[in-house]
Write a protein that holds these residues in place. Structure first.
Motif, PDB file in Angstrom:
ATOM      1  N   GLU B  79      86.028  25.026  -4.947  1.00  0.00           N
ATOM      2  CA  GLU B  79      86.625  26.054  -5.808  1.00  0.00           C
ATOM      3  C   GLU B  79      87.991  25.613  -6.311  1.00  0.00           C
ATOM      4  OE1 GLU B  79      86.508  30.033  -4.570  1.00  0.00           O
ATOM      5  OE2 GLU B  79      84.338  30.047  -4.278  1.00  0.00           O
ATOM      6  N   GLU B  80      88.738  24.961  -5.455  1.00  0.00           N
ATOM      7  CA  GLU B  80      90.072  24.477  -5.876  1.00  0.00           C
ATOM      8  C   GLU B  80      89.941  23.382  -6.934  1.00  0.00           C
ATOM      9  OE1 GLU B  80      92.836  25.200  -1.920  1.00  0.00           O
ATOM     10  OE2 GLU B  80      91.388  23.555  -1.908  1.00  0.00           O
ATOM     11  N   ASN B 175      92.834  34.174 -15.883  1.00  0.00           N
ATOM     12  CA  ASN B 175      92.111  34.517 -14.648  1.00  0.00           C
ATOM     13  C   ASN B 175      90.840  33.695 -14.518  1.00  0.00           C
ATOM     14  OD1 ASN B 175      93.337  36.861 -13.254  1.00  0.00           O
ATOM     15  ND2 ASN B 175      93.151  37.780 -15.282  1.00  0.00           N
ATOM     16  N   VAL B 176      90.456  33.449 -13.294  1.00  0.00           N
ATOM     17  CA  VAL B 176      89.182  32.760 -13.057  1.00  0.00           C
ATOM     18  C   VAL B 176      88.459  33.467 -11.917  1.00  0.00           C
ATOM     19  CG1 VAL B 176      88.042  30.596 -12.485  1.00  0.00           C
ATOM     20  CG2 VAL B 176      90.258  30.544 -13.617  1.00  0.00           C
ATOM     21  N   GLU B 177      87.218  33.777 -12.151  1.00  0.00           N
ATOM     22  CA  GLU B 177      86.392  34.351 -11.092  1.00  0.00           C
ATOM     23  C   GLU B 177      85.254  33.354 -10.854  1.00  0.00           C
ATOM     24  OE1 GLU B 177      86.992  37.400  -9.747  1.00  0.00           O
ATOM     25  OE2 GLU B 177      85.266  37.341  -8.411  1.00  0.00           O
ATOM     26  N   ILE B 178      85.223  32.781  -9.678  1.00  0.00           N
ATOM     27  CA  ILE B 178      84.225  31.727  -9.436  1.00  0.00           C
ATOM     28  C   ILE B 178      83.066  32.281  -8.625  1.00  0.00           C
ATOM     29  CG2 ILE B 178      83.819  29.450  -8.423  1.00  0.00           C
ATOM     30  CD1 ILE B 178      86.769  28.834  -8.951  1.00  0.00           C
ATOM     31  N   ARG B 189      79.463  29.044 -11.104  1.00  0.00           N
ATOM     32  CA  ARG B 189      79.545  29.529 -12.491  1.00  0.00           C
ATOM     33  C   ARG B 189      80.775  30.412 -12.649  1.00  0.00           C
ATOM     34  NH1 ARG B 189      73.677  29.875 -12.043  1.00  0.00           N
ATOM     35  NH2 ARG B 189      72.893  27.996 -13.074  1.00  0.00           N
ATOM     36  N   PRO B 190      81.879  29.831 -13.049  1.00  0.00           N
ATOM     37  CA  PRO B 190      83.090  30.648 -13.193  1.00  0.00           C
ATOM     38  C   PRO B 190      83.097  31.482 -14.473  1.00  0.00           C
ATOM     39  CG  PRO B 190      83.567  28.365 -13.711  1.00  0.00           C
ATOM     40  CD  PRO B 190      82.123  28.416 -13.309  1.00  0.00           C
TER      41      PRO B 190
END
Lengths: 173, 387
Positions: B79-80, B175-178, B189-190
């Motif tokens: 994720e990072e 913003n990012v939602e992963i 799929r972010p």
């Protein structure tokens, strides 16, 4: 292989294949260009499962079919006014006979089933092997053999029905 | 006569297809032009990639000294890594990238290679190597070698920066939602929320969806990076290129101010989730935990909103029974029957804000969808859901 070399080596063959399908010089040049452009884009993915020439012919076939689909017509081997043959070396009479004989041949071919036309074009004119023809058309080798036999029989039947005489003289009707 | 031999003479004649040298040459020139255009667009031809990557790797190892803030990708979680890539991809324009690209383009124009050999010589130039090295230093530690090559040749990285050149627009990752695939944990799929701001401070938002697939043979490296189908990529480019059309009429845009004007101590919500076409699940919950309330509401503080038009209100009213949605009510513990303010979050990312008890069809509306915010708030509300 760099594109210029690829083009120099194979473009005439690709062009002649496409030309016999579309029977229009400018269109055949355009489709040849498209074929090599597609080859350039797919060069990296080309895995040498066929020879380069065969691979190019397969692309050429797809490109030409796309063209036909866009034009909503599939008409191979038409012998129209735009058709001209390299007959300058012959006497006027021979030239006439030659042209008429070939015209009859084109007319006969155009009446055959499409898969017969395709297999004859690749095997007899492009001189592709059974294996290569199978690769280009996406058929099995057995199917190529079977279609080839039937295509020649159909060609013979149709040609004689048309009044042609394949040994070079013209059977006047 | 055997049918196979009978027509050989005519077939032989059919092989003779005339083609003029001029037509052949013209076709080659046209083809060459198309290839050159594609090369320019794709930055560099894929078939020389291995050599370039090798050179780039060598130069990086030899000359680059990682800054203090740089962290080795080896120590980062998947994720990072995705966040790191998106940070580089969606903050810009990257001026160094554009400078190197322009240097390389200028160099090509000056040299005007006439054939493949001459073009190959250009690929040995400092301009080209510097340009390629920049990809390597920026993204090299996150991608597999093959993927980096592909990302460069298909312009999957720095894909919007070129369009920001010669504009006063800055792109910022908001913003990012992963989301990780349950059945395929290597796939992420972010949902990415990006803003565009011009020099006058006018700002628009856009949501994108992408896909990252981590390599199984090289853990910790991205083996495939894709724009999701219908992921908003084309629309984002459209927004960059026609920024002024999108900010037009923004005079009434403001940010929600209800937190300053109303007094409440409790946040309640009702949620409606469609489990399938015919079945819906209703969920609800309340909290008076000030910390929880603040952490939810501060998400809305900087969202650009404007008064909803009649058409927008009608559209939202129609969407309410058809789409997953959450309605947040601000009230007081002692009198939950009185609602001071309502925020309605729709699954498509549109949010509506209205004083009093409103079904979410009147009041203010966000100027753009915020799918990431919907997902984020949904998770926070689910934490204190009664069912």
């Amino acid at each position: 292989m760099e594109m210029e070399k690829l083009y120099r080596m194979h473009s005439d063959r690709v062009y002649s294949y496409i030309y016999l399908l579309v029977r229009h010089r400018e269109c055949a040049e355009d489709l040849t260009q498209e074929t090599f452009y597609k080859a350039y884009k797919g060069l990296e993915a080309f895995n040498k499962q066929a020879s380069t020439a065969t691979w190019l012919l397969k692309i050429a076939r797809n490109v030409t079919y796309d063209y036909f689909r866009r034009k909503r017509v599939i008409k191979f081997f038409s012998f129209d006014k735009g058709h001209d043959l390299e007959t300058n070396a012959l006497s006027p009479e021979s030239r006439y006979e030659q042209k008429e004989q070939l015209a009859r041949m084109f007319a006969t071919l155009s009446k055959l089933k499409k898969d017969y036309q395709e297999v004859l074009l690749l095997r007899k004119i492009q001189e592709c092997s059974i294996q290569e023809t199978a690769f280009i058309l996406g058929w099995t080798e057995a199917k190529v053999k079977m279609k080839m036999t039937r295509a020649l029989e159909a060609l013979k039947k149709e040609f004689h029905k048309e009044g042609g005489h394949p040994n070079g003289t013209i059977k006047r009707i | 006569m055997e049918p196979s031999k009978e027509f050989d003479e005519l077939f032989e004649e059919m092989k003779e297809v005339e083609r003029s040298e001029e037509a052949k040459r013209n076709t080659w020139l046209a083809l060459k032009g198309r290839i050159a255009t594609k090369r320019k667009r794709n930055i560099f031809p894929a078939f020389i990639s291995l050599a370039i990557v090798a050179i780039a790797t060598f130069l990086i190892i030899t000359y680059s000294i990682p800054s203090e803030t740089e962290q080795s990708a080896e120590s980062l979680s998947n994720e990072e890594i995705i966040r790191a890539v998106l940070e580089r991809e969606y903050n810009g324009p990257d001026k160094e990238h554009l400078r190197l690209m322009n240097d390389w383009m200028k160099f090509q124009s000056e040299r005007n290679a006439k054939n493949q050999e001459e073009y190959d010589e250009l690929l040995e130039s400092k301009e080209y190597k510097d340009f390629m090295n920049y990809y390597q230093t920026t993204f090299g530690e996150y991608f597999t070698e093959n993927m980096l090559t592909k990302a460069i040749s298909t312009v999957m990285v720095f894909k919007y920066h070129y369009y920001l050149e010669d504009t006063d627009i800055e792109m910022h990752l908001e913003n990012v939602e992963i989301k990780q695939e349950k059945d395929h944990p290597n796939i992420y799929r972010p949902i990415i929320e990006v803003s565009l701001t011009n020099s006058q401070g006018q700002k628009i938002f856009h949501t994108l969806r992408e896909e990252f697939i981590f390599s199984k043979s090289e853990p910790g490296k991205i083996g495939s990076y894709n724009v999701a189908k219908g992921g908003g990529s084309i629309e984002f480019r459209e927004k960059i290129e026609n920024f002024n059309s999108y900010v037009g009429g923004n005079e009434d845009v403001r940010t929600p101010s209800f937190r300053k004007t109303i007094s409440f101590d409790t946040l309640c919500f009702n949620g409606k989730i469609f489990e399938n076409e015919n079945t819906q699940k209703n969920i609800h919950g309340c909290t008076s935990d000030r910390k929880k309330i603040n952490s939810i509401l501060k998400i809305f503080d900087h969202l650009p909103i404007k008064e909803a038009t009649e058409q927008e209100s009608r559209k939202r009213a129609e969407a309410l029974p058809q789409m997953d949605n959450y309605q947040i009510y601000l009230t007081n513990e002692v009198d939950k029957g009185t609602t001071f303010y309502t925020i309605t979050l729709y699954e498509d990312g549109v949010l509506m804000f209205a004083p009093g008890l409103d079904l979410g069809i009147l009041g203010d509306i966000t100027t753009a969808p915020h799918a990431v915010i919907y997902e984020k708030v949904k998770l926070m509300l689910d934490e204190f859901s009664d069912n």
